[in-house]
Write an enzyme that holds these catalytic residues in place. Structure first.
Site, PDB file in Angstrom:
ATOM      1  N   PRO A   1       5.079  14.838 -47.325  1.00 23.34           N
ATOM      2  CG  PRO A   1       4.322  14.435 -49.123  1.00 23.34           C
ATOM      3  CD  PRO A   1       4.968  13.332 -48.486  1.00 23.34           C
ATOM      4  CB  VAL A   2       2.837  16.737 -42.517  1.00 20.58           C
ATOM      5  CG1 VAL A   2       3.967  15.626 -41.951  1.00 20.58           C
ATOM      6  CG2 VAL A   2       3.203  17.423 -42.665  1.00 20.58           C
TER       7      VAL A   2
ATOM      8  CE  LYS B   1       2.202   7.403 -49.966  1.00 17.95           C
ATOM      9  NZ  LYS B   1       1.875   7.404 -51.498  1.00 17.95           N
TER      10      LYS B   1
ATOM     11  CG  ASP C   1      -6.109   1.340 -62.926  1.00 18.83           C
ATOM     12  OD1 ASP C   1      -4.845   0.828 -61.827  1.00 18.83           O
ATOM     13  OD2 ASP C   1      -6.494   1.143 -62.869  1.00 18.83           O
TER      14      ASP C   1
ATOM     15  N   GLY D   1      -4.244  14.645 -59.665  1.00 19.48           N
ATOM     16  CA  GLY D   1      -3.920  14.504 -58.628  1.00 19.48           C
ATOM     17  C   GLY D   1      -4.044  16.195 -57.903  1.00 19.48           C
ATOM     18  CG  PHE D   2      -4.307  18.722 -53.771  1.00 18.29           C
ATOM     19  CD1 PHE D   2      -4.209  19.923 -53.668  1.00 18.29           C
ATOM     20  CD2 PHE D   2      -3.644  18.128 -52.912  1.00 18.29           C
ATOM     21  CE1 PHE D   2      -4.449  21.127 -53.259  1.00 18.29           C
ATOM     22  CE2 PHE D   2      -3.015  19.574 -51.462  1.00 18.29           C
ATOM     23  CZ  PHE D   2      -3.269  21.021 -52.712  1.00 18.29           C
TER      24      PHE D   2
HETATM   25  P1  NDP Z   1      -5.075  12.628 -54.957  1.00 16.41           P
HETATM   26  O1  NDP Z   1      -6.252  11.768 -54.584  1.00 16.41           O
HETATM   27  O2  NDP Z   1      -5.968  13.889 -55.168  1.00 16.41           O
HETATM   28  O3  NDP Z   1      -3.819  11.907 -55.844  1.00 16.41           O
HETATM   29  C1  NDP Z   1      -3.885  10.820 -56.319  1.00 16.41           C
HETATM   30  C2  NDP Z   1      -3.454  10.106 -57.467  1.00 16.41           C
HETATM   31  O4  NDP Z   1      -3.092   8.946 -57.605  1.00 16.41           O
HETATM   32  C3  NDP Z   1      -4.997  10.187 -58.916  1.00 16.41           C
HETATM   33  O5  NDP Z   1      -4.551  10.476 -60.141  1.00 16.41           O
HETATM   34  C4  NDP Z   1      -5.264   9.655 -59.430  1.00 16.41           C
HETATM   35  O6  NDP Z   1      -5.824   8.930 -60.170  1.00 16.41           O
HETATM   36  C5  NDP Z   1      -4.025   7.690 -58.949  1.00 16.41           C
HETATM   37  N1  NDP Z   1      -4.591   6.915 -58.529  1.00 16.41           N
HETATM   38  C6  NDP Z   1      -4.817   6.064 -57.338  1.00 16.41           C
HETATM   39  N2  NDP Z   1      -5.065   5.194 -57.626  1.00 16.41           N
HETATM   40  C7  NDP Z   1      -4.560   4.826 -59.279  1.00 16.41           C
HETATM   41  C8  NDP Z   1      -4.210   3.410 -59.800  1.00 16.41           C
HETATM   42  N3  NDP Z   1      -4.716   2.562 -58.930  1.00 16.41           N
HETATM   43  N4  NDP Z   1      -3.814   3.454 -60.880  1.00 16.41           N
HETATM   44  C9  NDP Z   1      -3.674   5.133 -60.743  1.00 16.41           C
HETATM   45  N5  NDP Z   1      -3.515   6.021 -60.683  1.00 16.41           N
HETATM   46  C10 NDP Z   1      -3.830   6.312 -59.287  1.00 16.41           C
HETATM   47  O7  NDP Z   1      -4.294  12.793 -53.804  1.00 16.41           O
HETATM   48  P2  NDP Z   1      -2.830  13.503 -53.678  1.00 16.41           P
HETATM   49  O8  NDP Z   1      -2.648  14.416 -54.873  1.00 16.41           O
HETATM   50  O9  NDP Z   1      -3.409  14.842 -52.436  1.00 16.41           O
HETATM   51  O10 NDP Z   1      -1.935  12.794 -52.824  1.00 16.41           O
HETATM   52  C11 NDP Z   1      -0.935  12.629 -54.264  1.00 16.41           C
HETATM   53  C12 NDP Z   1      -0.082  11.846 -53.341  1.00 16.41           C
HETATM   54  O11 NDP Z   1       1.014  12.658 -52.421  1.00 16.41           O
HETATM   55  C13 NDP Z   1      -0.041  10.535 -53.026  1.00 16.41           C
HETATM   56  O12 NDP Z   1       1.203   9.183 -53.302  1.00 16.41           O
HETATM   57  C14 NDP Z   1      -0.913  10.725 -51.859  1.00 16.41           C
HETATM   58  O13 NDP Z   1      -0.109   9.457 -51.098  1.00 16.41           O
HETATM   59  C15 NDP Z   1       0.701  11.859 -51.053  1.00 16.41           C
HETATM   60  N6  NDP Z   1       0.375  12.452 -49.643  1.00 16.41           N
HETATM   61  C16 NDP Z   1      -0.763  12.656 -49.894  1.00 16.41           C
HETATM   62  C17 NDP Z   1      -1.007  14.092 -48.656  1.00 16.41           C
HETATM   63  C18 NDP Z   1      -2.117  15.111 -48.673  1.00 16.41           C
HETATM   64  O14 NDP Z   1      -2.083  15.455 -47.714  1.00 16.41           O
HETATM   65  N7  NDP Z   1      -2.649  15.169 -49.439  1.00 16.41           N
HETATM   66  C19 NDP Z   1       0.427  13.879 -47.456  1.00 16.41           C
HETATM   67  C20 NDP Z   1       0.839  12.774 -47.441  1.00 16.41           C
HETATM   68  C21 NDP Z   1       1.451  12.442 -48.807  1.00 16.41           C
HETATM   69  P3  NDP Z   1      -7.522   9.430 -60.506  1.00 16.41           P
HETATM   70  O15 NDP Z   1      -7.643  10.401 -60.329  1.00 16.41           O
HETATM   71  O16 NDP Z   1      -8.073   8.451 -61.919  1.00 16.41           O
HETATM   72  O17 NDP Z   1      -8.283   8.973 -59.362  1.00 16.41           O
END
Ligand code: NDP
Length: 339
Positions: free
Chosen positions: A186-187, A161, A61, A11-12
């Site tokens: 985070p926002v 969330k 997962d 993820g990001f």
């Molecule tokens: P991303 O979508 O980039 O990252 C989310 C991650 O969760 C990815 O690695 C994704 O894997 C993984 N994921 C999703 N579903 C599953 C699953 N069923 N099993 C295993 N892994 C899973 O989002 P962000 O990096 O932006 O977000 C990271 C966290 O921060 C999250 O909890 C999000 O709710 C929270 N957040 C983000 C904000 C934002 O503005 N970006 C603001 C506030 C909170 P895959 O690559 O395989 O899809």
């Protein structure tokens, strides 16, 4: 040096956190949903860290039990970031709530079973400042909780969330006693992306840059830089005083037209950055056919301000300014050819 686990490593926010943990000398294991994603992640992070090849990856997962015991085995600290974060609103809220809540509990249970006590979990400002029934409060603090039953102001992602974070705290106070939990709220997260695959929150900036958002709805968001979200995870992990605490991570609020102004000033050659407003009636009409616009519709004219004194104290410094975070997203989106 700590042995750390970062869930949702692709993820990001996780990519930034992994780079910062490596930079500070910690060992990093990450969970991914597939080996192919793990290979892509290592390749993406290699230009940013000489230690990228040391990242250990485990498949897991949120919706399955397999993998989590291996993921937590032998680590000192779990950073739990994985959670579904789609731009569009799903028809069935359970598509998001189930993996977010059950996944957080799977991670926590696996940690406890493996004797890992320290967990820092990324929740969201969404778990603090939504589900508002009356007039919008002037500001929200860590004492506030979103009401997921008030669905007019609480879309499925927001519900996922707050329900996941509540479930985590409830479990820690019950069967999970001994787990030392901190949550981070985070926002909207901007700032630099570290690979071309990143979407989520920075997609708003991408849409402004490449013309997919030709008109600007009367909506806005409070912004934080991804580097500050990562720094908060690491500061929390290093500071025992953060155990049992929530930390809002938020810099300033910007209306979408203000965001576009910042981008237009920084990237004048990008001629598609919008300057005109989208009338509210058009937002309402488009929300009937577009899941993305539906997300914006519920935010029209709302100004949610989350207080961040507590995290500034934890970090011992100010946060990266909002406009710098916006420009860093745009610069890196352009650099990676994502727009
Ligand atoms: P991303 O979508 O980039 O990252 C989310 C991650 O969760 C990815 O690695 C994704 O894997 C993984 N994921 C999703 N579903 C599953 C699953 N069923 N099993 C295993 N892994 C899973 O989002 P962000 O990096 O932006 O977000 C990271 C966290 O921060 C999250 O909890 C999000 O709710 C929270 N957040 C983000 C904000 C934002 O503005 N970006 C603001 C506030 C909170 P895959 O690559 O395989 O899809």
């Amino acid at each position: 040096m700590a042995r750390t686990l970062v869930t949702g490593a692709s993820g990001f926010i996780a990519q930034q956190l992994i780079l910062d943990l490596l930079e500070q000398g910690h060992a990093v294991r990450g969970t991914v949903r597939s080996v192919a994603k793990g290979d892509a992640l290592k390749a993406a992070l290699a230009p940013h860290s000489a230690r990228a090849s040391e990242i250990e990856l485990v498949e897991a997962d949120l919706e399955k039990d397999t993998g989590w015991a291996d993921a937590v085995a032998g680590v000192d600290v779990v950073h739990h970031l994985a959670s579904p974060f789609p731009m569009a609103v799903p028809k069935d809220p359970d598509e998001l709530i189930r993996p977010a809540r059950d996944g957080a509990l799977r991670v926590l249970r696996a940690a406890k079973a493996a004797g890992v006590s320290r967990v820092v979990l990324t929740s969201s400002g969404a778990a603090v400042a939504y589900g508002v029934k009356g007039p919008m409060p002037e500001r929200f603090t860590e004492d506030d909780w979103t009401d997921p039953t008030h669905t007019a102001d609480c879309r499925p992602y927001v519900a996922s969330k707050v329900i996941a974070e509540r479930a985590a705290w409830d479990w820690v106070r019950g069967d999970g006693q001994g787990i030392e939990l901190t949550t981070v709220q985070p926002v909207a997260v901007f700032g630099p992306i570290r690979s071309a695959q990143v979407k989520t929150s920075v997609d708003i900036v991408a849409r402004m840059l490449d013309g997919r958002l030709p008109l600007l709805p009367n909506a806005g968001i409070q912004v934080v830089d991804v580097r500050d979200v990562s720094a908060t995870h690491i500061a929390a992990m290093n500071d025992p005083a953060s155990i049992g605490e929530r930390y809002i991570v938020a810099d300033e609020f910007r209306w979408m037209r203000e965001m576009a102004d910042v981008l237009r000033a920084a990237f004048p050659e990008r001629r598609k950055i919008p300057s005109r407003g989208m009338p509210d009636f058009l937002v309402h009409a488009l929300s009937l056919v577009s899941g993305d616009v539906k997300t914006i519709q519920s935010e029209l004219h709302k100004r949610r301000i989350l207080a961040s004194e507590k995290v500034r104290k934890l970090l011992g410094r100010d946060l990266i300014p909002t406009d710098e975070a916006l420009r860093a997203s745009a610069e890196t989106l352009i650099q990676y050819g994502a727009v």
